[in-house]
Design a protein around this motif. Structure first.
Motif, mmCIF file in Angstrom:
data_model
loop_
_atom_site.group_PDB
_atom_site.id
_atom_site.type_symbol
_atom_site.label_atom_id
_atom_site.label_comp_id
_atom_site.label_asym_id
_atom_site.label_seq_id
_atom_site.Cartn_x
_atom_site.Cartn_y
_atom_site.Cartn_z
ATOM 1 N N GLN A 83 0.953 -1.134 -0.205
ATOM 2 C CA GLN A 83 -0.041 -0.087 -0.141
ATOM 3 C C GLN A 83 0.829 1.271 -0.076
ATOM 4 O O GLN A 83 0.321 2.373 -0.066
ATOM 5 N N LEU A 84 2.062 1.078 -0.011
ATOM 6 C CA LEU A 84 3.079 2.172 0.316
ATOM 7 C C LEU A 84 3.853 2.280 -1.095
ATOM 8 O O LEU A 84 4.108 1.409 -1.974
ATOM 9 N N PRO A 85 4.570 3.408 -1.407
ATOM 10 C CA PRO A 85 5.488 3.415 -2.456
ATOM 11 C C PRO A 85 6.666 2.735 -2.529
ATOM 12 O O PRO A 85 7.831 3.197 -2.139
ATOM 13 N N ILE A 86 6.643 1.486 -2.794
ATOM 14 C CA ILE A 86 7.982 0.579 -2.790
ATOM 15 C C ILE A 86 8.279 0.038 -4.106
ATOM 16 O O ILE A 86 9.317 -0.903 -4.172
ATOM 17 N N GLN A 87 7.791 0.877 -5.085
ATOM 18 C CA GLN A 87 8.291 0.257 -6.533
ATOM 19 C C GLN A 87 9.765 0.097 -6.687
ATOM 20 O O GLN A 87 10.362 -0.966 -7.330
ATOM 21 N N ASN A 88 10.541 1.248 -6.192
ATOM 22 C CA ASN A 88 11.930 1.066 -6.546
ATOM 23 C C ASN A 88 12.741 0.744 -5.064
ATOM 24 O O ASN A 88 13.884 0.870 -5.172
ATOM 25 N N LYS A 89 12.070 0.120 -4.332
ATOM 26 C CA LYS A 89 12.767 -0.392 -3.095
ATOM 27 C C LYS A 89 13.047 -1.811 -2.952
ATOM 28 O O LYS A 89 12.361 -2.448 -3.636
ATOM 29 N N TRP A 90 14.205 -1.776 -2.657
ATOM 30 C CA TRP A 90 14.682 -3.499 -2.197
ATOM 31 C C TRP A 90 14.029 -4.004 -1.033
ATOM 32 O O TRP A 90 14.168 -3.418 0.195
ATOM 33 N N ILE A 91 13.203 -5.073 -1.157
ATOM 34 C CA ILE A 91 12.753 -5.917 0.013
ATOM 35 C C ILE A 91 13.280 -7.209 0.244
ATOM 36 O O ILE A 91 13.039 -7.791 -0.783
ATOM 37 N N GLY A 92 13.686 -7.455 1.515
ATOM 38 C CA GLY A 92 14.005 -8.617 1.832
ATOM 39 C C GLY A 92 13.796 -9.330 2.925
ATOM 40 O O GLY A 92 13.243 -8.264 3.789
ATOM 41 N N HIS A 93 13.944 -10.546 3.127
ATOM 42 C CA HIS A 93 13.790 -11.050 4.524
ATOM 43 C C HIS A 93 14.816 -12.219 4.804
ATOM 44 O O HIS A 93 15.795 -12.295 4.150
ATOM 45 N N CYS A 94 14.928 -12.479 6.020
ATOM 46 C CA CYS A 94 16.172 -13.247 6.375
ATOM 47 C C CYS A 94 15.744 -14.812 6.797
ATOM 48 O O CYS A 94 16.209 -15.436 7.812
ATOM 49 N N SER A 95 14.600 -15.408 6.327
ATOM 50 C CA SER A 95 13.923 -16.358 6.345
ATOM 51 C C SER A 95 14.992 -17.574 5.621
ATOM 52 O O SER A 95 15.256 -17.337 4.446
ATOM 53 N N GLY A 96 14.952 -18.804 6.486
ATOM 54 C CA GLY A 96 15.931 -19.938 5.714
ATOM 55 C C GLY A 96 14.893 -20.684 5.002
ATOM 56 O O GLY A 96 15.675 -21.553 4.077
ATOM 57 N N LEU A 97 13.722 -20.519 5.117
ATOM 58 C CA LEU A 97 12.768 -21.463 4.543
ATOM 59 C C LEU A 97 11.994 -20.697 3.299
ATOM 60 O O LEU A 97 11.838 -21.072 2.337
ATOM 61 N N LEU A 98 11.588 -19.432 3.501
ATOM 62 C CA LEU A 98 10.754 -18.851 2.775
ATOM 63 C C LEU A 98 11.739 -18.134 1.466
ATOM 64 O O LEU A 98 12.771 -17.988 1.622
ATOM 65 N N THR A 99 11.000 -18.112 0.520
ATOM 66 C CA THR A 99 11.750 -17.484 -0.677
ATOM 67 C C THR A 99 11.343 -15.958 -0.911
ATOM 68 O O THR A 99 10.546 -15.423 -0.310
ATOM 69 N N SER A 100 12.042 -15.444 -1.954
ATOM 70 C CA SER A 100 11.535 -14.061 -1.961
ATOM 71 C C SER A 100 10.361 -13.765 -2.980
ATOM 72 O O SER A 100 9.779 -12.801 -3.153
ATOM 73 N N HIS A 101 9.961 -15.025 -3.418
ATOM 74 C CA HIS A 101 8.621 -15.271 -4.217
ATOM 75 C C HIS A 101 7.359 -14.884 -3.427
ATOM 76 O O HIS A 101 6.326 -14.461 -4.284
#
Length: 281
Positions: A83-101
């Motif tokens: 809902q926020l302006p993230i079009q050009n932002k890098w978004i990451g997480h640190c889970s060992g199981l979940l993917t970036s998908h």
């Protein structure tokens, strides 16, 4: 070097540890957003960064956002970020199981999505950053992002390996085997010491040097050269004694692990015949 301002959603163990370590390596950390502002404040004071009262405020200050909450909260936060302006932002997480998908909208994965996982059990918010210089990371993202992300993480001198998204469940299982499952084996060993009539205080103390010296030996010499014990010696008589006295519920565990040790022993002693040992197990 590709420089970005980083923000963290989640002020717990992983967020505090990575933010502190990243900042010590020279990366730029804006600060933290958390559901509880007090938590964000504590994390920001620890890392000498800013505590943000709203998610939108953090997004406006950052070019790269790490979601370091519990896994079950990542998708909920992603919905809010959409809902926020993230079009050009890098978004990451640190889970060992979940993917970036998981960072997708209308089944289209965010073009700057990634996951970065440290191969380390982060157990404390304020101490673990001191060990991070010796930790390896895996990076999962679209292949088009690799060069920019590798440049971005250049200040980290840690080994960072690319991991395909489809391999993450197997990778996570490997990490669990190397960490959590070892706890189960320790529990079995300590319980067997109790069954020998040794008191709890003695047993809890006695296994520490044995366990730690073996772990250090594996680290220094490698799996094959560190192998010792009755399987490595081909001592069928001793193994039969174990199987005679061991509780029935533990025998399959011992037998399965010993079968793996036989395969390791073959690599160490290429001329040794292990067929009789396999038959006994």
């Amino acid at each position: 070097m590709y420089v970005m301002i980083i923000g963290f959603i989640g002020a717990g163990k992983v967020g505090c540890t990575l933010a502190k370590y990243f900042s010590l390596c020279g990366m730029t950390i804006a600060g933290f957003y958390s559901r509880t502002y007090e938590h964000a404040k504590i994390a920001s004071e620890f890392t000498q960064t800013q505590a943000f009262r709203t998610l939108s405020e953090l997004v406006s200050h950052c070019e790269c956002i790490f979601i370091t909450t519990a896994e079950q909260q990542v998708l909920m936060l992603w919905d809010e970020l959409c809902q926020l302006p993230i079009q050009n932002k890098w978004i990451g997480h640190c889970s060992g199981l979940l993917t970036s998908h998981i960072f997708n909208k209308n089944k289209i994965v965010h073009p700057y999505a990634f996951s970065l996982h440290p191969l380390y059990a982060i157990y404390d918010r304020f101490d673990c950053y001191t060990a991070m210089s010796g930790v390896s990371f895996t990076l999962e993202t679209h292949k088009n992002n690799l060069s920019k992300l590798h440049s971005f993480f250049t200040p980290l001198k840690n080994p960072i390996a690319f991991l395909p998204a489809q391999k993450k469940p197997l990778y996570h299982a490997a990490c669990v085997m190397l960490s959590n499952q070892i706890i189960a084996l320790v529990e079995i060993g300590v319980e067997l010491l109790y069954q020998c009539g040794l008191d709890e205080k003695f047993s809890e103390q006695a296994w520490h040097p044995l366990f730690l010296s073996n772990a250090k030996n594996i680290y220094r010499k490698g799996i094959i050269d560190a192998l010792t014990g009755p399987v490595e010696r081909g001592d069928i008589k001793t193994i039969n004694q174990y199987l005679t006295i061991m509780p029935d519920e533990l025998k399959p565990i011992y037998q399965q692990l010993s079968t793996i040790l036989i395969n390791i022993s073959r690599k160490k002693h290429s001329n040794r015949d292990c067929k009789q040992l396999e038959l006994e197990l």
